[in-house]
Design a protein around this motif. Structure first.
Motif, PDB file in Angstrom:
ATOM      1  N   GLU A  72       0.828  -1.217   0.000  1.00 28.37           N
ATOM      2  CA  GLU A  72       0.000   0.000   0.000  1.00 28.37           C
ATOM      3  C   GLU A  72       0.859   1.263   0.000  1.00 28.37           C
ATOM      4  OE1 GLU A  72      -1.055  -2.166   3.422  1.00 28.37           O
ATOM      5  OE2 GLU A  72      -0.656  -3.251   1.549  1.00 28.37           O
ATOM      6  N   THR A  73       2.092   1.156   0.537  1.00 28.77           N
ATOM      7  CA  THR A  73       2.963   2.335   0.602  1.00 28.77           C
ATOM      8  C   THR A  73       3.336   2.834  -0.790  1.00 28.77           C
ATOM      9  OG1 THR A  73       3.858   1.445   2.664  1.00 28.77           O
ATOM     10  CG2 THR A  73       5.084   3.234   1.646  1.00 28.77           C
ATOM     11  N   LEU A  74       3.312   1.937  -1.772  1.00 31.01           N
ATOM     12  CA  LEU A  74       3.654   2.331  -3.135  1.00 31.01           C
ATOM     13  C   LEU A  74       2.601   3.245  -3.755  1.00 31.01           C
ATOM     14  CD1 LEU A  74       4.937  -1.100  -4.494  1.00 31.01           C
ATOM     15  CD2 LEU A  74       6.291   0.803  -3.579  1.00 31.01           C
ATOM     16  N   ALA A  75       1.426   3.368  -3.106  1.00 31.50           N
ATOM     17  CA  ALA A  75       0.374   4.229  -3.644  1.00 31.50           C
ATOM     18  C   ALA A  75       0.829   5.675  -3.758  1.00 31.50           C
ATOM     19  CB  ALA A  75      -0.883   4.134  -2.769  1.00 31.50           C
ATOM     20  N   ALA A  76       1.829   6.057  -2.955  1.00 31.48           N
ATOM     21  CA  ALA A  76       2.345   7.424  -3.036  1.00 31.48           C
ATOM     22  C   ALA A  76       3.023   7.690  -4.376  1.00 31.48           C
ATOM     23  CB  ALA A  76       3.325   7.672  -1.885  1.00 31.48           C
ATOM     24  N   ARG A  77       3.454   6.610  -5.065  1.00 32.10           N
ATOM     25  CA  ARG A  77       4.135   6.775  -6.333  1.00 32.10           C
ATOM     26  C   ARG A  77       3.274   6.360  -7.530  1.00 32.10           C
ATOM     27  NH1 ARG A  77       6.799   9.902  -4.373  1.00 32.10           N
ATOM     28  NH2 ARG A  77       9.036   9.866  -3.873  1.00 32.10           N
ATOM     29  N   VAL A  78       2.250   5.541  -7.308  1.00 33.33           N
ATOM     30  CA  VAL A  78       1.417   5.058  -8.410  1.00 33.33           C
ATOM     31  C   VAL A  78       0.087   5.827  -8.405  1.00 33.33           C
ATOM     32  CG1 VAL A  78       0.308   3.045  -9.446  1.00 33.33           C
ATOM     33  CG2 VAL A  78       2.453   2.773  -8.179  1.00 33.33           C
ATOM     34  N   PRO A  79      -0.243   6.554  -9.486  1.00 31.54           N
ATOM     35  CA  PRO A  79      -1.526   7.268  -9.535  1.00 31.54           C
ATOM     36  C   PRO A  79      -2.701   6.324  -9.285  1.00 31.54           C
ATOM     37  CG  PRO A  79      -0.123   7.932 -11.366  1.00 31.54           C
ATOM     38  CD  PRO A  79       0.561   6.785 -10.702  1.00 31.54           C
ATOM     39  N   THR A  80      -3.768   6.858  -8.740  1.00 32.63           N
ATOM     40  CA  THR A  80      -4.909   6.032  -8.326  1.00 32.63           C
ATOM     41  C   THR A  80      -5.447   5.178  -9.464  1.00 32.63           C
ATOM     42  OG1 THR A  80      -5.517   7.690  -6.670  1.00 32.63           O
ATOM     43  CG2 THR A  80      -7.202   6.089  -7.279  1.00 32.63           C
ATOM     44  N   ALA A  81      -5.675   5.807 -10.620  1.00 33.92           N
ATOM     45  CA  ALA A  81      -6.254   5.062 -11.739  1.00 33.92           C
ATOM     46  C   ALA A  81      -5.308   3.948 -12.195  1.00 33.92           C
ATOM     47  CB  ALA A  81      -6.551   6.001 -12.896  1.00 33.92           C
ATOM     48  N   GLU A  82      -3.985   4.236 -12.236  1.00 35.12           N
ATOM     49  CA  GLU A  82      -3.009   3.225 -12.636  1.00 35.12           C
ATOM     50  C   GLU A  82      -2.991   2.084 -11.620  1.00 35.12           C
ATOM     51  OE1 GLU A  82      -1.181   3.279 -15.387  1.00 35.12           O
ATOM     52  OE2 GLU A  82      -1.747   5.262 -16.109  1.00 35.12           O
ATOM     53  N   GLY A  83      -3.054   2.447 -10.339  1.00 36.48           N
ATOM     54  CA  GLY A  83      -3.047   1.429  -9.302  1.00 36.48           C
ATOM     55  C   GLY A  83      -4.263   0.532  -9.363  1.00 36.48           C
ATOM     56  N   ARG A  84      -5.435   1.141  -9.677  1.00 34.39           N
ATOM     57  CA  ARG A  84      -6.653   0.336  -9.779  1.00 34.39           C
ATOM     58  C   ARG A  84      -6.544  -0.670 -10.930  1.00 34.39           C
ATOM     59  NH1 ARG A  84     -10.037   4.156 -10.749  1.00 34.39           N
ATOM     60  NH2 ARG A  84     -10.446   4.679  -8.567  1.00 34.39           N
ATOM     61  N   ARG A  85      -5.999  -0.210 -12.050  1.00 34.35           N
ATOM     62  CA  ARG A  85      -5.846  -1.103 -13.212  1.00 34.35           C
ATOM     63  C   ARG A  85      -4.854  -2.226 -12.910  1.00 34.35           C
ATOM     64  NH1 ARG A  85      -2.442  -0.728 -17.459  1.00 34.35           N
ATOM     65  NH2 ARG A  85      -1.792   1.374 -16.863  1.00 34.35           N
ATOM     66  N   LEU A  86      -3.757  -1.876 -12.236  1.00 36.68           N
ATOM     67  CA  LEU A  86      -2.754  -2.888 -11.897  1.00 36.68           C
ATOM     68  C   LEU A  86      -3.333  -3.907 -10.912  1.00 36.68           C
ATOM     69  CD1 LEU A  86       0.168  -3.877 -12.162  1.00 36.68           C
ATOM     70  CD2 LEU A  86       0.788  -2.273 -10.326  1.00 36.68           C
ATOM     71  N   ASP A  87      -4.082  -3.427  -9.931  1.00 41.40           N
ATOM     72  CA  ASP A  87      -4.710  -4.336  -8.961  1.00 41.40           C
ATOM     73  C   ASP A  87      -5.668  -5.300  -9.649  1.00 41.40           C
ATOM     74  OD1 ASP A  87      -3.324  -3.184  -6.917  1.00 41.40           O
ATOM     75  OD2 ASP A  87      -4.973  -1.881  -6.258  1.00 41.40           O
ATOM     76  N   GLN A  88      -6.418  -4.800 -10.641  1.00 42.44           N
ATOM     77  CA  GLN A  88      -7.356  -5.657 -11.367  1.00 42.44           C
ATOM     78  C   GLN A  88      -6.621  -6.746 -12.146  1.00 42.44           C
ATOM     79  OE1 GLN A  88      -9.608  -2.880 -13.727  1.00 42.44           O
ATOM     80  NE2 GLN A  88     -10.987  -2.323 -12.036  1.00 42.44           N
ATOM     81  N   THR A  89      -5.458  -6.378 -12.730  1.00 42.66           N
ATOM     82  CA  THR A  89      -4.669  -7.363 -13.479  1.00 42.66           C
ATOM     83  C   THR A  89      -4.169  -8.479 -12.561  1.00 42.66           C
ATOM     84  OG1 THR A  89      -3.948  -5.668 -15.059  1.00 42.66           O
ATOM     85  CG2 THR A  89      -2.614  -7.673 -14.920  1.00 42.66           C
ATOM     86  N   VAL A  90      -3.623  -8.102 -11.416  1.00 44.04           N
ATOM     87  CA  VAL A  90      -3.107  -9.084 -10.466  1.00 44.04           C
ATOM     88  C   VAL A  90      -4.243  -9.943  -9.915  1.00 44.04           C
ATOM     89  CG1 VAL A  90      -1.882  -9.407  -8.287  1.00 44.04           C
ATOM     90  CG2 VAL A  90      -1.145  -7.620  -9.871  1.00 44.04           C
ATOM     91  N   ALA A  91      -5.357  -9.302  -9.546  1.00 44.03           N
ATOM     92  CA  ALA A  91      -6.482 -10.047  -8.977  1.00 44.03           C
ATOM     93  C   ALA A  91      -7.032 -11.070  -9.962  1.00 44.03           C
ATOM     94  CB  ALA A  91      -7.581  -9.071  -8.547  1.00 44.03           C
ATOM     95  N   SER A  92      -7.110 -10.679 -11.242  1.00 40.50           N
ATOM     96  CA  SER A  92      -7.613 -11.609 -12.258  1.00 40.50           C
ATOM     97  C   SER A  92      -6.693 -12.812 -12.400  1.00 40.50           C
ATOM     98  CB  SER A  92      -7.756 -10.890 -13.605  1.00 40.50           C
ATOM     99  OG  SER A  92      -8.719  -9.862 -13.516  1.00 40.50           O
ATOM    100  N   ALA A  93      -5.372 -12.573 -12.384  1.00 38.18           N
ATOM    101  CA  ALA A  93      -4.415 -13.670 -12.516  1.00 38.18           C
ATOM    102  C   ALA A  93      -4.501 -14.609 -11.322  1.00 38.18           C
ATOM    103  CB  ALA A  93      -3.001 -13.119 -12.656  1.00 38.18           C
ATOM    104  N   LEU A  94      -4.664 -14.071 -10.121  1.00 38.68           N
ATOM    105  CA  LEU A  94      -4.772 -14.906  -8.927  1.00 38.68           C
ATOM    106  C   LEU A  94      -6.037 -15.740  -8.948  1.00 38.68           C
ATOM    107  CD1 LEU A  94      -3.654 -12.337  -6.181  1.00 38.68           C
ATOM    108  CD2 LEU A  94      -2.322 -14.259  -7.077  1.00 38.68           C
ATOM    109  N   LYS A  95      -7.114 -15.147  -9.509  1.00 41.66           N
ATOM    110  CA  LYS A  95      -8.411 -15.818  -9.477  1.00 41.66           C
ATOM    111  C   LYS A  95      -8.540 -16.893 -10.546  1.00 41.66           C
ATOM    112  CE  LYS A  95     -13.361 -14.767  -9.422  1.00 41.66           C
ATOM    113  NZ  LYS A  95     -14.390 -13.690  -9.503  1.00 41.66           N
ATOM    114  N   ASP A  96      -7.995 -16.645 -11.753  1.00 43.23           N
ATOM    115  CA  ASP A  96      -8.238 -17.583 -12.854  1.00 43.23           C
ATOM    116  C   ASP A  96      -7.171 -18.689 -12.955  1.00 43.23           C
ATOM    117  OD1 ASP A  96      -5.998 -16.430 -13.999  1.00 43.23           O
ATOM    118  OD2 ASP A  96      -7.129 -15.187 -15.409  1.00 43.23           O
ATOM    119  N   GLY A  97      -6.266 -18.770 -11.998  1.00 41.55           N
ATOM    120  CA  GLY A  97      -5.292 -19.859 -11.979  1.00 41.55           C
ATOM    121  C   GLY A  97      -4.045 -19.607 -12.796  1.00 41.55           C
ATOM    122  N   SER A  98      -3.814 -18.390 -13.272  1.00 39.19           N
ATOM    123  CA  SER A  98      -2.628 -18.087 -14.090  1.00 39.19           C
ATOM    124  C   SER A  98      -1.357 -18.270 -13.272  1.00 39.19           C
ATOM    125  CB  SER A  98      -2.704 -16.640 -14.604  1.00 39.19           C
ATOM    126  OG  SER A  98      -3.841 -16.449 -15.406  1.00 39.19           O
TER     127      SER A  98
END
Length: 712
Positions: free
Chosen positions: A71-97
């Motif tokens: 979460e500390t990296l949020a100071a360097r990653v813009p909110t919209a970019e962070g949301r998109r990155l979180d969605q990418t990681v969450a999808s990979a964790l969920k679909d077995g990638s």
């Protein structure tokens, strides 16, 4: 590995997760700093992410600025970019990638946005549950810098996608709080709503009995004449959408002109070049149409159409909820008004104001009620006796309102029959108990004679009344009470004590339900004190006062309805004759006898008996005592003023015995026999009348003449 350390990762592995000890060392250890490529090790169970020194440089962080939490990296990653990155990681964790990769931007401490790329390997346990991610993060600015147009196009497309997604999410969230059709329209007109889709104009219509009624259009001056109410068969885009149950996208001015020639001249002057008309469908039925009109736009992409369809679905659901709410509100208000008195009768000698306020939330219906009841010898017969009722049935639903309606009618009937206040309350409690309902009710009943000012209160678990004096001060009146209606009958405790006080000229009684004073987290006593302060500082005019008090309730909101009744004693318009008071006195009931004596004392003083007041009180007391001593039943004492050639005060004492009284001389030491002797010598006339199986002993006293101001 400690956050920010430069050592190896888990035992036997280097920072990038590869086996350690290979000849020449790990590739990242050798070339990572030169390539601006760092590594990370993310423990998903502990929620900690360790990064090496090069990774810190990619994020432009000093080691002491990073505590190991992602979460500390949020100071360097813009909110919209962070949301998109979180969605990418969450999808990979969920679909077995096993791996994922993503480009995102990092904002350096100087404010510059730099492209970054990350690649992660997901480690899972035997059950397939992810528990660790190891990977690399690198500076991708030089890589993407070779094709600036592609980079800008990618960034712009991503920003547009995020903007539209944000609009859908924000509009849907705002619509969730819309309770009425007007609320839905306000959300759509909001500057942060659909206007961000680029629409210049908005129109919305509701489908009603084969017609479309326009309920919103904007901005001002954009209304097209003749479209306020249109038929579904007419050649308009809104009608076409309702007929086909499908969106209609008008992609150019030419398309508009050719498809709707009747409408186009009005649309052309607004500078419209494209439009999207969306059917608002709920439960497979069209309930409305939303139209978005655009300037300087042609065509709709597939993504734009998807966004509009999603919005249309969300708006339709909110609109249906709002329409159901308004229908239920109209039904609830109609039912509530039908249960309350339609009119308040005029009462000589009184000024009355009443109000009812429904709950701010919920179904806007409850069991609160008020009533003004003309009593025998009261307003309808030229007298001044009236009953004032305030009550509250438990619950906030149609059942509570139905019980309230029945209880109000029954209580009114008992009071109008002439029963004493305690009897009225006891019978009402028995009635509610016999309804076989799980509801109980609180109630306060005040029987007032406005000529004498005497008021008798009976309270069933309700709030005490307030008294507003003529000098503007206001205080709480302590009134003895019994159990709520229904409960007193269930527990066999139907005895309701009576509290009597004298209401002075220009004094005002305030009766209310707890919705007027109750606030979450506050004591009712504090609420009554606050209400007394508001009354004391409020306007003297009763209607203005009740409006102010109800306005405070409206502003406060809440989930309880409120009823309010104010009764002010006016002596200037009180009847000068025809007053009538009555009291039932049961054998062995000293309280009732005390009440009767108090009533007589107040009456002779208020009716201007002058010097004869003591005589009247003495004679009346002797008549009541005789009836109780020489008969086996109760006595009913009635006082009234007769008008004619002279003013007379008449006292009637009725009992159930047919035996006539006999006048006889009392012995030297005897007490018995003095009653009728006193009546004969002090009264100006007396007699006995037959009353069914019993009789009535009466006497009359000539009273001093009174002028119109009420003075003897």
């Amino acid at each position: 590995m400690d956050a920010g350390s430069g050592g190896h990762g888990p035992a036997g592995h280097c920072r990038c997760g590869q086996p350690a000890g290979r000849p020449g060392g790990c590739f990242l250890e050798l070339y990572g700093p030169a390539l601006r490529m760092g590594c990370f090790d993310w423990d998903l169970d502990k929620g900690l992410m360790a990064m090496d020194a090069t990774a810190h440089e990619v994020f432009d962080l000093r080691p002491d600025e990073y505590d190991g939490r992602p979460e500390t990296l949020a100071a360097r990653v813009p909110t919209a970019e962070g949301r998109r990155l979180d969605q990418t990681v969450a999808s990979a964790l969920k679909d077995g990638s096993e791996t994922y990769g993503a480009y995102f931007r990092v904002r350096h401490r100087d404010g510059a946005l730099c492209w970054t790329h990350t690649h992660g390997c997901i480690r899972r346990d035997g059950a397939g549950r992810p528990h660790r991610i190891v990977g690399v993060v690198r500076d991708a600015t030089r890589e993407l810098g070779d094709s600036p147009p592609a980079l800008r196009e990618l960034a712009d497309a991503e920003a547009e996608r995020r903007r539209r997604t944000s609009i859908v999410e924000g509009t849907t969230a705002a619509l969730a709080h819309a309770r009425t059709v007007s609320d839905v329209i306000d959300v759509l007109r909001d500057n942060h709503g659909l206007a961000h889709l680029g629409a210049a104009n908005l129109v919305m219509g509701l489908v009603e009995a084969g017609r479309i009624r326009l309920v919103a259009e904007g901005p001002a001056g954009s209304f097209v004449p003749g479209t306020r109410l249109t038929r579904v068969e007419e050649p308009y885009p809104m009608s076409e959408v309702v007929r086909n149950l499908a969106p209609r996208y008008i992609e150019s001015a030419r398309d508009f002109a050719e498809s709707y020639p009747v409408l186009w001249p009005h649309i052309d002057r607004l500078g419209i070049t494209a439009a999207a008309y969306l059917p608002l469908i709920a439960q497979a039925k069209p309930i409305g149409v939303l139209g978005l009109l655009y300037r300087d736009k042609t065509g709709f992409t597939a993504e734009e159409r998807n966004v509009l369809v999603a919005l249309g679905s969300s708006i339709a659901q909110s609109l249906q909820r709002a329409m159901f709410y308004e229908q239920e509100k109209d039904l609830a208000q109609g039912l509530q008004q039908a249960m309350l008195p339609r009119t308040i009768p005029g009462v000589p000698g009184a000024e009355i104001a009443v109000r009812y306020r429904s709950a701010a939330v919920g179904r806007d219906i409850g069991g609160d009620w008020y009533d003004i009841i003309p009593l025998p010898g009261g307003a309808r017969s030229g007298g001044s006796r009236v009953g004032a009722v305030i009550g509250d049935v438990q619950g906030h639903d149609t059942h509570a309102a139905a019980v309230m309606g029945q209880l109000r009618i029954v209580l009114r009937a008992y009071a109008a029959e002439g029963h004493a206040p305690a009897t009225v309350m006891a019978r009402a409690s028995t009635f509610l108990h016999e309804l076989d309902t799980d509801r109980f009710a609180t109630c306060l009943y005040a029987e007032a004679d406005l000529t004498t000012g005497m008021v008798r209160f009976v309270r069933a678990g309700h709030l005490d009344p307030l008294l507003l004096r003529g000098d503007g001060s206001c205080r709480r009146l302590p009134v003895a009470g019994g159990l709520p209606l229904g409960l007193s009958a269930e527990f066999g405790r139907l005895d309701y004590p009576v509290t009597t006080l004298e209401l002075g000229p220009e004094q005002t009684l305030l009766l209310c339900t707890d919705g007027l004073v109750e606030e979450p987290g506050h004591d009712l006593d504090d609420g009554l004190r606050a209400l007394a302060g508001l009354v004391a500082s409020g306007p003297r005019d009763l209607r203005k006062l009740v409006d102010r008090l109800c306005g405070i309730v409206d502003g406060r909101g809440g989930d309880d309805d409120a009823a309010l009744l104010l009764l002010r004693r006016r002596t200037r318009d009180a009847p000068l004759s025809g007053g009538r008071l009555q009291q039932h006195v049961a054998p062995g009931d000293p309280e009732a006898l005390t009440e009767a004596r108090r009533m007589i004392r107040a009456a002779v003083r208020a009716w201007g008996a002058g010097e004869r007041a003591d005589e009247i009180e003495l004679v009346a007391d002797e008549m009541i005592t005789n009836a109780l001593m020489h008969t086996e039943g109760a006595a009913v004492v009635t006082l009234r003023v007769l008008s004619g050639a002279d003013r007379r005060l008449r006292v009637d004492v009725e009992d159930c015995s047919s035996a006539l009284p006999h006048r006889r001389e009392a012995g030297e030491e005897g007490v018995s026999g003095r009653g009728l002797l006193l009546v004969d010598r002090l009264a100006d006339g007396w007699g006995v009348d037959a009353r069914g199986s019993g009789k009535s002993v009466w006497c009359e006293f000539v009273m001093p003449a009174r002028d119109r101001g009420g003075r003897p």
